[in-house]
Structures are given as C-alpha cells and as structure tokens.
Motif scaffolding. Sequence first.
Motif, short mmCIF file in Angstrom:
data_model
loop_
_atom_site.label_atom_id
_atom_site.label_comp_id
_atom_site.label_asym_id
_atom_site.label_seq_id
_atom_site.Cartn_x
_atom_site.Cartn_y
_atom_site.Cartn_z
N GLU A 40 0.48 -1.14 0.11
CA GLU A 40 -0.02 -0.24 -0.20
C GLU A 40 0.85 1.49 0.11
O GLU A 40 0.28 2.33 -0.37
CB GLU A 40 -1.02 -0.45 0.92
N ALA A 41 2.22 0.94 0.22
CA ALA A 41 2.88 2.18 0.55
C ALA A 41 3.50 3.09 -0.57
O ALA A 41 3.07 3.83 -0.90
CB ALA A 41 4.16 2.20 1.26
N CYS A 42 3.02 1.83 -2.08
CA CYS A 42 3.75 2.81 -2.99
C CYS A 42 2.58 2.26 -4.04
O CYS A 42 1.79 3.29 -4.51
CB CYS A 42 4.53 2.07 -3.97
N HIS A 43 1.55 1.53 -3.84
CA HIS A 43 0.62 1.18 -5.12
C HIS A 43 -0.79 1.43 -4.60
O HIS A 43 -1.85 1.51 -5.18
CB HIS A 43 0.57 0.06 -5.45
N GLY A 44 -0.90 1.98 -3.04
CA GLY A 44 -2.56 2.06 -2.04
C GLY A 44 -2.89 1.16 -2.21
O GLY A 44 -2.91 0.02 -1.97
N ALA A 45 -4.15 1.91 -1.73
CA ALA A 45 -5.05 0.46 -0.66
C ALA A 45 -5.87 -0.40 -1.75
O ALA A 45 -6.00 0.51 -3.20
CB ALA A 45 -6.35 1.04 0.33
N GLY A 47 -3.81 -1.63 -4.17
CA GLY A 47 -3.82 -1.85 -5.33
C GLY A 47 -4.23 -0.81 -5.68
O GLY A 47 -3.94 -0.94 -7.75
N ASN A 48 -4.94 0.02 -5.98
CA ASN A 48 -5.64 0.97 -7.01
C ASN A 48 -5.17 2.21 -6.74
O ASN A 48 -6.10 2.68 -7.47
CB ASN A 48 -7.05 0.79 -6.46
N ALA A 49 -4.89 3.27 -5.86
CA ALA A 49 -4.34 4.48 -5.37
C ALA A 49 -2.98 4.48 -5.72
O ALA A 49 -2.17 4.73 -4.71
CB ALA A 49 -5.12 4.96 -4.23
N PRO A 50 -1.89 4.64 -7.22
CA PRO A 50 -0.69 4.13 -6.96
C PRO A 50 -0.02 5.65 -6.02
O PRO A 50 -0.40 7.12 -6.48
CB PRO A 50 -0.56 4.19 -8.02
N THR A 51 0.50 6.12 -5.27
CA THR A 51 1.11 7.48 -4.37
C THR A 51 1.71 8.19 -6.16
O THR A 51 1.57 9.71 -5.31
CB THR A 51 2.75 7.11 -3.82
N ARG A 57 -0.91 0.54 -11.31
CA ARG A 57 -2.46 0.43 -10.85
C ARG A 57 -2.56 -1.29 -10.47
O ARG A 57 -1.85 -1.77 -11.58
CB ARG A 57 -3.31 0.82 -11.40
N LEU A 58 -2.38 -1.91 -9.43
CA LEU A 58 -2.78 -3.34 -9.92
C LEU A 58 -3.43 -4.28 -9.28
O LEU A 58 -4.32 -4.85 -10.04
CB LEU A 58 -1.80 -3.98 -8.37
N ALA A 59 -4.57 -2.75 -8.80
CA ALA A 59 -5.72 -4.12 -8.64
C ALA A 59 -6.64 -4.51 -10.11
O ALA A 59 -6.22 -3.28 -11.36
CB ALA A 59 -6.98 -2.92 -8.24
N GLY A 60 -7.57 -5.66 -10.27
CA GLY A 60 -8.07 -5.96 -11.60
C GLY A 60 -6.79 -6.15 -12.60
O GLY A 60 -7.89 -7.00 -13.39
N GLN A 61 -5.65 -6.20 -12.22
CA GLN A 61 -4.86 -6.71 -13.12
C GLN A 61 -4.45 -8.86 -12.65
O GLN A 61 -5.49 -9.29 -12.28
CB GLN A 61 -3.58 -6.87 -12.94
#
Length: 113
Positions: A40-45, A47-51, A57-61
């Motif tokens: 989460e530190a880099c990819h956000g909660a 994986g849906n909100a990269p900093t 973005r990892l979400a949905g991949q």
Amino acid sequence: MKKQMQILVAAASLAGLCATQASFAAGNIAAGAEKSKACEACHGAGGNAPTTPDFPRLAGQHADYLFKALRDYKSGARKNAIMASQVEKLSRQDLQDLAAYFASQSGSLSSKR
C-alpha cells in the motif's frame, strides 16, 4: 481404435485445462489481503491508488501476469531495486496469494488518474 484415441486426446486436453485453472486459483485472496499491507505504501489501498505515476495500478490486473511479474522481480529477471527488496523473502505461495488478491480487486487499469 480411432474412438479411443479421440477419448485420450479429449482427456489430455481436459487435464491440461484443469491444471492451468488450478495454477491460477492457487492463491488465497484473504491471505493475499493480509500480505498486501506493505504494498500500500506505493500502490495504494487495494492496489488501486498508486502514490505516484511511477507505481502501477495492480487492482484488476490478471493474476497470472502479477504472479509472473513478482516471480521475475524475485529472480532478478525483472529489474527494480524497490520490488526486488520487497519480494526477496516471499515464498511462491506468498506471491500467488498477492497475485490472487490484487486480481480480485476492482479497479481501472487506465493510466489516467
């Protein structure tokens, strides 16, 4: 004889399909959610909100893509100092769990923020 051969070919195809599906389903989503906290530190909660735009973005991949990417960071086939240090101590199961978790998250893979 021809009928037996057709049955054997069909059975082999089905076995291959099942093995492929099993490898995608090998990750545990709940376990991946627990293991994803450091991400989460880099990819956000979720994986849906990269900093920053530098982090994807990892979400949905797709889970198979994520698993391969993580495995490649671990082996050094894919180069990134941050990711290499994050995955170096993770097991194959850890990588599968993370891939399953991020694949299960809904999100846009669009580059627009």
